[in-house]
Motif scaffolding. Structure first.
Motif, PDB file in Angstrom:
ATOM      1  N   PRO A   6       0.826  -1.222   0.000  1.00 30.03           N
ATOM      2  CA  PRO A   6       0.000   0.000   0.000  1.00 30.03           C
ATOM      3  C   PRO A   6       0.858   1.269   0.000  1.00 30.03           C
ATOM      4  O   PRO A   6       0.500   2.259  -0.646  1.00 30.03           O
ATOM      5  CB  PRO A   6      -0.819  -0.099   1.298  1.00 30.03           C
ATOM      6  CG  PRO A   6      -0.819  -1.538   1.631  1.00 30.03           C
ATOM      7  CD  PRO A   6       0.498  -2.073   1.149  1.00 30.03           C
ATOM      8  N   ALA A   7       1.963   1.272   0.717  1.00 37.29           N
ATOM      9  CA  ALA A   7       2.826   2.450   0.747  1.00 37.29           C
ATOM     10  C   ALA A   7       3.431   2.687  -0.635  1.00 37.29           C
ATOM     11  O   ALA A   7       3.575   3.832  -1.071  1.00 37.29           O
ATOM     12  CB  ALA A   7       3.940   2.267   1.786  1.00 37.29           C
ATOM     13  N   TRP A   8       3.801   1.614  -1.321  1.00 40.30           N
ATOM     14  CA  TRP A   8       4.379   1.722  -2.676  1.00 40.30           C
ATOM     15  C   TRP A   8       3.371   2.308  -3.662  1.00 40.30           C
ATOM     16  O   TRP A   8       3.649   3.244  -4.402  1.00 40.30           O
ATOM     17  CB  TRP A   8       4.848   0.340  -3.139  1.00 40.30           C
ATOM     18  CG  TRP A   8       5.490   0.320  -4.485  1.00 40.30           C
ATOM     19  CD1 TRP A   8       4.895   0.085  -5.698  1.00 40.30           C
ATOM     20  CD2 TRP A   8       6.885   0.543  -4.765  1.00 40.30           C
ATOM     21  NE1 TRP A   8       5.826   0.161  -6.710  1.00 40.30           N
ATOM     22  CE2 TRP A   8       7.047   0.421  -6.174  1.00 40.30           C
ATOM     23  CE3 TRP A   8       8.002   0.815  -3.984  1.00 40.30           C
ATOM     24  CZ2 TRP A   8       8.282   0.580  -6.798  1.00 40.30           C
ATOM     25  CZ3 TRP A   8       9.230   0.965  -4.607  1.00 40.30           C
ATOM     26  CH2 TRP A   8       9.365   0.853  -5.998  1.00 40.30           C
ATOM     27  N   THR A   9       2.165   1.758  -3.636  1.00 40.31           N
ATOM     28  CA  THR A   9       1.145   2.240  -4.585  1.00 40.31           C
ATOM     29  C   THR A   9       0.639   3.630  -4.203  1.00 40.31           C
ATOM     30  O   THR A   9       0.362   4.447  -5.090  1.00 40.31           O
ATOM     31  CB  THR A   9      -0.042   1.260  -4.671  1.00 40.31           C
ATOM     32  OG1 THR A   9      -0.577   1.056  -3.363  1.00 40.31           O
ATOM     33  CG2 THR A   9       0.406  -0.082  -5.253  1.00 40.31           C
ATOM     34  N   ASP A  10       0.542   3.936  -2.903  1.00 36.26           N
ATOM     35  CA  ASP A  10       0.113   5.276  -2.493  1.00 36.26           C
ATOM     36  C   ASP A  10       1.111   6.334  -2.940  1.00 36.26           C
ATOM     37  O   ASP A  10       0.738   7.488  -3.195  1.00 36.26           O
ATOM     38  CB  ASP A  10      -0.057   5.362  -0.967  1.00 36.26           C
ATOM     39  CG  ASP A  10      -1.311   4.642  -0.496  1.00 36.26           C
ATOM     40  OD1 ASP A  10      -1.443   4.432   0.738  1.00 36.26           O
ATOM     41  OD2 ASP A  10      -2.145   4.279  -1.348  1.00 36.26           O
ATOM     42  N   ALA A  11       2.388   5.948  -3.030  1.00 39.66           N
ATOM     43  CA  ALA A  11       3.419   6.895  -3.472  1.00 39.66           C
ATOM     44  C   ALA A  11       3.395   7.074  -4.991  1.00 39.66           C
ATOM     45  O   ALA A  11       4.135   7.907  -5.521  1.00 39.66           O
ATOM     46  CB  ALA A  11       4.797   6.404  -3.022  1.00 39.66           C
ATOM     47  N   GLY A  12       2.557   6.284  -5.671  1.00 41.44           N
ATOM     48  CA  GLY A  12       2.443   6.421  -7.120  1.00 41.44           C
ATOM     49  C   GLY A  12       3.575   5.754  -7.888  1.00 41.44           C
ATOM     50  O   GLY A  12       3.803   6.077  -9.057  1.00 41.44           O
ATOM     51  N   TYR A  13       4.266   4.815  -7.264  1.00 34.96           N
ATOM     52  CA  TYR A  13       5.392   4.163  -7.938  1.00 34.96           C
ATOM     53  C   TYR A  13       4.887   3.091  -8.898  1.00 34.96           C
ATOM     54  O   TYR A  13       3.773   2.594  -8.760  1.00 34.96           O
ATOM     55  CB  TYR A  13       6.349   3.583  -6.901  1.00 34.96           C
ATOM     56  CG  TYR A  13       7.044   4.633  -6.058  1.00 34.96           C
ATOM     57  CD1 TYR A  13       7.377   4.387  -4.726  1.00 34.96           C
ATOM     58  CD2 TYR A  13       7.369   5.893  -6.576  1.00 34.96           C
ATOM     59  CE1 TYR A  13       7.996   5.347  -3.955  1.00 34.96           C
ATOM     60  CE2 TYR A  13       7.972   6.859  -5.805  1.00 34.96           C
ATOM     61  CZ  TYR A  13       8.291   6.589  -4.499  1.00 34.96           C
ATOM     62  OH  TYR A  13       8.895   7.549  -3.728  1.00 34.96           O
ATOM     63  N   PRO A  14       5.720   2.718  -9.878  1.00 34.00           N
ATOM     64  CA  PRO A  14       5.237   1.806 -10.919  1.00 34.00           C
ATOM     65  C   PRO A  14       4.877   0.424 -10.399  1.00 34.00           C
ATOM     66  O   PRO A  14       5.471  -0.074  -9.451  1.00 34.00           O
ATOM     67  CB  PRO A  14       6.426   1.727 -11.892  1.00 34.00           C
ATOM     68  CG  PRO A  14       7.603   2.174 -11.106  1.00 34.00           C
ATOM     69  CD  PRO A  14       7.117   3.130 -10.082  1.00 34.00           C
TER      70      PRO A  14
END
Lengths: 147, 157
Positions: free
Chosen positions: A136-144
């Protein structure tokens, strides 16, 4: 006579004080400023640091159940589910031993799988960092992501 | 023989009912607090699974909540600050019910709600996890707390 709010506040405050005191002195306490999953030797990194490592060629390992990895994962990430560690590790071992930049993640701060996988890798002599608050932290940061 | 129906106030004011509710509600929360006080890190792991607050606030809940439960339970059993202790318990129950509703609405599977034990659940069961049984049980407990909060009317002598 109504309910005395001051007494209610005293119950709440006393409970809090007892809780902090017990956590500090009972020998059963834990560090409050970080996830309870973190143990000595764990390297936990923030999403920005993880992204920087990805850009430098880091290998990501997805510790979630395989179905989650199949749906989507960090680009280039391999599936190493905690629930199937031994079998999955055996298949990945040559690649893991050839890599010096590994990051493990799972499904959020409520998930201990990435910590467990990182520790089991460490037992086998392979160092891996843990992505703080995982997918969730990865996707919330907008990373690929790869689907 | 002239039998009359008891009024609601008379039922609520009944000292045996009040005693039973105090001992029952206080005893439940005192018992529920013990395992969580003994294993705060294990309780924190359970609070994380609810995914209602982040890890650091969840840590504070894990450390503080059991002691508030224990203290309110002891006060009810001892008959001290009864209405205030019941009000604190009622507040906690309202938060628990809303949090359980949030968990259920988001489809999160929490096998052990952490209500009375931090032990790992070997086989998921409807009465240990977060679900309708938990909500129903908490509503019953909330009803008991509300009865204890209500002012008791003194009967004229």
């Amino acid at each position: 006579m109504g309910v005395r709010v001051v007494r209610m506040a005293a119950i709440l405050a006393s409970g809090a004080l007892l809780g902090f005191a017990w956590n500090s002195w009972s020998g059963r306490g834990f560090v409050l400023g970080q996830s309870v999953f973190v143990q000595a030797g764990d390297e936990v990194i923030e999403p920005a640091e993880a992204k920087a490592r990805l850009d430098r060629g880091a290998l990501f390992l997805d510790a979630r159940p395989r179905d989650f990895w199949t749906m989507s994962h960090v680009p280039g990430a391999l599936s190493l589910p905690e629930e199937d560690f031994d079998k999955a590790f055996a298949a990945l071992e040559p690649k893991l031993r050839a890599t010096f930049n590994i990051v493990v993640y799972c499904s959020g701060y409520g998930c201990e799988a990435s910590h467990v996988v990182a520790r089991r890798l460490r037992e086998k002599g392979i160092q891996a960092a843990i992505l703080s608050e995982g997918w969730p932290a990865w996707t919330d940061a907008g990373y690929p992501v790869t689907k | 023989m002239d039998r009359r129906r008891l009024s609601g106030h008379e039922v609520i004011n009944n000292r045996w009912l009040q005693l039973a509710l105090r001992l029952g509600l206080g005893g439940f929360f005192l018992y529920a607090s013990l395992d969580k006080i003994a294993a705060p890190a294990a309780f924190a792991r359970i609070v994380y699974q609810w995914q209602v607050v982040g890890p650091v606030p969840a840590n504070l809940v894990a450390v503080i909540l059991p002691w508030i439960e224990a203290l309110a339970g002891v006060l009810l059993i001892a008959g001290l600050w009864k209405r205030e202790a019941a009000a604190v318990i009622a507040m906690m129950l309202v938060v628990f019910i809303l949090a359980a509703g949030s968990v259920m609405a988001r489809g999160i599977d929490v096998e052990n709600c952490g209500c009375v034990s931090t032990a790992k659940v070997e086989e998921p069961s409807w009465f240990k996890g977060v679900g309708w049984f938990l909500v129903a049980r908490n509503l019953v407990l909330l009803g008991a707390a509300v009865v204890l909060i209500l002012p008791r009317q003194r009967t004229a002598s």
